[in-house]
Design a protein around this motif. Structure first.
Motif, short mmCIF file in Angstrom:
data_model
loop_
_atom_site.label_atom_id
_atom_site.label_comp_id
_atom_site.label_asym_id
_atom_site.label_seq_id
_atom_site.Cartn_x
_atom_site.Cartn_y
_atom_site.Cartn_z
N PHE A 1 65.42 149.53 -21.18
CA PHE A 1 65.42 148.95 -22.51
C PHE A 1 66.01 149.97 -23.47
O PHE A 1 65.35 150.89 -23.91
N ARG B 1 68.18 141.64 -28.43
CA ARG B 1 67.84 141.45 -27.03
C ARG B 1 68.25 140.03 -26.64
O ARG B 1 67.83 139.05 -27.26
N ASP C 1 68.43 140.15 -21.04
CA ASP C 1 67.34 141.11 -21.26
C ASP C 1 65.99 140.48 -20.97
O ASP C 1 65.07 141.16 -20.53
N SER D 1 60.92 141.82 -17.54
CA SER D 1 61.87 141.04 -18.31
C SER D 1 61.62 139.55 -18.20
O SER D 1 62.34 138.77 -18.80
#
Length: 782
Positions: free
Chosen positions: A183, A189, A301, A327
């Motif tokens: 991340f 995202r 993501d 995720s």
């Protein structure tokens, strides 16, 4: 055997300092037949035997729902319960037939394995390791990989020959997600939401569509109303936002409609979850190869799977779960559009654990990681500190006590402010870890906080990657909260919705170690643990504290001349949070020797507005050598009134001292009604046998006499009722206080059944002859 039990067994050996290479042949007996194969979307998917598997331990937090759960009737999701489960996420290099990057339960073949109970005892220790931020990688040899979903759940089985080695136990970071992805601190995202329908179930009845999901997650149609992306953006200081992905065939505004070729209703999630992953990759027009899970995690993501209601998890109804960290997140039914559920599960993806209170796992309802309602709220101080969203607005004050300053609300971060929005204090050795403070302002994107709105909340954790615990709060109306060696209280509040950020002015001290004068506080009230009384002067209030050995502070309220005597050093409440310019009351800490204490509230320090002069403040020169004149068998005049049935000469003196203009008094204890005369002259009035006359020391401070008068061997009427089997005079007095219409009472101790009379008159009805003993006790309450 449950998957968790094996993992804890492996970790126990790791914790003992060994790299585990364990032979299961002495523990297990297992008979299995020929190799099986199934077909999935046209691709043969083999059950593999005697293979080596590499996996990373994954922890999921599953929200289970009770039978008949209806989200519409429980929008706060208070009926949900959480359980942690452990899975094995395989590596693509082991899976040449298209099942890499997926998660599987890890089980022992023999469910009657006799060490199961012993392994189960280590469950909490395994989860504790995960909570401490450790990521574990395993290598398992001689394993069976069963993916025959028509027969049972997909799983990895350990055979008698299996050997397991812990390859590594590394520190897990906030930014580390499953499948090896990192991340990075990018603000946008990408997210894909998969709306799954099946042969036997759909979303028609629930009314969920791809368009409604896109709005719910991204605010596609209207970003001014609540949605998951807006909530995270607002709560994170605009540092974390989610973008509706447009990558992949069939993706519209971040949502993929997936028609799954199979039945899901009443089916365990582990039987179809990996199949849905493969189906998703195929529907997106991508090549799954040997790592379908890796295809999704490298493209998006975050991936959210929304299943129609009716699927099961471990044979039970469930609401949602997510990988922590990870995720992916999964929902069963309409919870996919519940804002609190969305923010909560994505929080697990971000490695946030639960927010608890006492023994309630979801007890901190000020935080989305507690009970997650479908309303607007953010995170508690521990979570906000961990994420780093406010790293420029936070301060550790452990070495900076005492602290007196402003704590601004993070809700107003965009407005000008001149102080921190998060505070941290090192807890004592008994508690460990740290305390985290934030001003939980109940407005805007935090308007739906579940409790303690507009207070400063105090949260504890000894590990930011683990559970946090709400310990209490402090506000104008309940300051003086004490925990872990600290005392917290609020001095004032600025919550005027102005151009600047709202804040609370706080004072924080070490318990028993106040080093400054906090006591000259306008408009604060002391507790009344020692006593409380109205209609007294300021000087009398001070005097009451001085003669009370347990009194550490007092407060005086000017409008009703009320006095509170308290055994604490800090205030208990506040008069008003809207009138700050007018001094309505003062709070005084009598343990201090500073000029502030010596002035007894008639002067404030220069930083405060001057206290208006009050006639009750002591003035003039004290004459310490005054000796009153006491004359027996004389009475005073009664032009200022007379009181009956006072308990003592001292009470009569105090009655005169608190009556304007009174300079002398007399007390006649020989009379049945125990008469107290009050006079505006010091001249002797007349002779009266049994009376005692005295002039009054006008330089002394007096307080109202005890309003419960007393006389032995007097009888009371019982017009307001009676009670038998009362064991003491004090109990009878208390019963009268609680009895409607009772002004006086008598307790008959000579009666074997201990009768108590309640009377609506202020005087006794007669005297009793008791031959020198005590047969009754009379009193009155005014």
């Amino acid at each position: 055997m449950k998957p968790l039990n094996l993992i804890v067994f492996l970790l126990f050996n790791y914790l003992s300092g060994r790299v585990l290479a364990y032979d299961f042949s002495s523990l297990l007996t297992y008979q299995y037949g020929n190799s099986l194969s199934t077909y999935q979307y046209g691709t043969p998917l083999h059950n593999r035997f005697n293979v080596t598997v590499h996996c990373t331990v994954e922890v999921i937090e599953v929200l289970y729902a009770p039978d008949g759960f209806d989200e519409d009737n429980d929008p706060d999701l208070s009926q949900l319960r959480s359980e942690s489960e452990i899975l094995c996420a395989t590596k693509a290099s082991d899976e040449t037939d298209g099942s890499g990057g997926m998660t599987y339960p890890l089980v022992l073949s023999d469910d009657n394995y006799d060490a199961e109970d012993k392994l189960g005892q280590l469950t909490s220790e395994v989860l504790s390791l995960h909570d401490q931020g450790l990521r574990l990688s395993l290598t398992i040899t001689h394993a069976n990989h069963i993916r025959s979903h028509d027969m049972d759940d997909d799983r990895i089985e350990l055979t008698p020959e299996s050997q397991t080695t812990i390859e590594s136990s590394t520190r897990r970071k906030l930014e580390e997600f499953s499948f090896g992805e990192k991340f990075t601190e990018k603000s946008n995202r990408t997210m894909l939401v998969v709306l799954v329908t099946a042969t036997d179930s759909n979303w028609t009845e629930a009314g969920v569509t791809s368009a409604s999901l896109s709005q719910s997650y991204f605010g596609t149609a209207n970003n001014t109303v609540k949605n998951m992306n807006k909530q995270y953006s607002d709560c994170s200081n605009k540092q974390l936002t989610f973008v509706a992905s447009t990558t992949g065939d069939g993706v519209v505004n971040g949502v993929l409609d997936l028609a799954f070729d199979g039945n899901l209703n009443g089916t365990n999630h582990t039987q179809f979850s990996n199949d849905v992953i493969v189906a998703t990759v195929t529907a997106l027009g991508m090549t799954a190869g040997s790592d379908p899970g890796g295809v999704l995690s490298s493209t998006y993501d975050h991936v959210v799977f929304c299943y129609p209601a009716g699927t099961l998890k471990s044979g039970k109804s469930w609401f949602a779960y997510a990988h922590k960290p990870g995720s992916s997140s999964y929902y069963n039914g309409g919870g996919c559009e519940n804002l609190g559920g969305q923010v909560h599960e994505i929080g697990h993806n971000l490695d946030l654990h639960h927010s608890s209170q006492d023994t309630a796992e979801y007890g901190d309802t000020t935080c989305q990681m507690g009970i997650s309602s479908n309303s607007l709220k953010c995170f508690n101080g521990a979570k906000n500190w961990y994420t780093g969203w406010f790293e420029n607005e936070q301060a550790d004050i452990s070495q900076e006590l005492p602290f007196e300053g402003n704590l601004y609300t993070y809700v107003d971060l965009a407005k000008p402010h001149a102080g921190p929005m998060l505070l941290r204090l090192k807890a004592d050795a008994n508690l460990g870890g740290f305390l985290y403070l934030e001003y939980n302002r109940q407005k805007d994107h935090n308007a739906g906080t579940g409790e303690l709105g507009d207070t400063v909340t105090i949260v504890h954790t000894d590990n930011l990657q683990g559970t946090s615990y709400l310990k209490g709060s402090v506000s104008l109306y309940k300051p003086g909260f004490e925990i872990s060696g600290y005392v917290f209280y609020a001095c004032s509040v600025n919550a005027n919705e102005g151009a600047s950020a709202d804040y609370v002015t706080m004072s924080i001290f070490e318990s028993g170690g106040l080093t400054e004068c906090p006591q000259c506080r306008k408009n604060y009230i002391a507790c009344h643990g020692s006593s409380s009384q109205s209609g007294v002067t300021f000087g009398a209030c001070k005097a009451r504290c001085e003669v009370n050995s347990s009194c550490k502070s007092f407060s005086y309220k000017y409008d009703d001349q009320s006095c509170n005597i308290c055994e604490k050093q800090y205030p208990d409440s506040h008069v008003s949070d809207t009138v700050e310019s007018e001094v309505l009351a003062v709070f005084i800490d009598m343990t201090q020797t500073s000029p502030c204490a010596q002035s007894y509230g008639c002067d404030f320090n220069p930083a405060d507005p001057a206290l208006p002069a009050k006639s009750s403040c002591p003035t003039g020169t004290i004459e310490p050598n005054f000796v009153p004149t006491v004359t027996e068998n004389r009475e005073a005049c009664s032009n200022l009134g007379a009181l009956e049935f006072l308990a003592s000469f001292e009470d009569c003196r105090d009655a005169c001292g608190t009556t304007s203009g009174c300079e002398a008094f007399s007390f006649d204890s020989s009379a049945f009604n125990v008469m107290c005369n009050m006079c505006n002259s010091t001249e002797l009035y007349s002779e009266l046998s049994g009376a005692t006359w005295s002039d009054l020391d006008l330089t002394e401070t007096y307080y109202d006499p005890d309003m419960v008068s007393y006389r032995k061997n007097a009888e009371s009427c019982h017009s307001a009722g009676h009670r038998d089997f009362v064991v003491s005079y004090d109990d009878c007095k208390q019963l009268c206080s609680d009895q409607s219409g009772c002004l006086s009472f008598a307790w008959y101790s000579s009666l074997w059944y201990g009768r108590c009379h309640f009377c609506d008159q202020l005087v006794p009805t007669a005297e009793l002859a008791c031959d020198g003993g005590t047969c009754s006790e009379w009193g009155r309450i005014i």
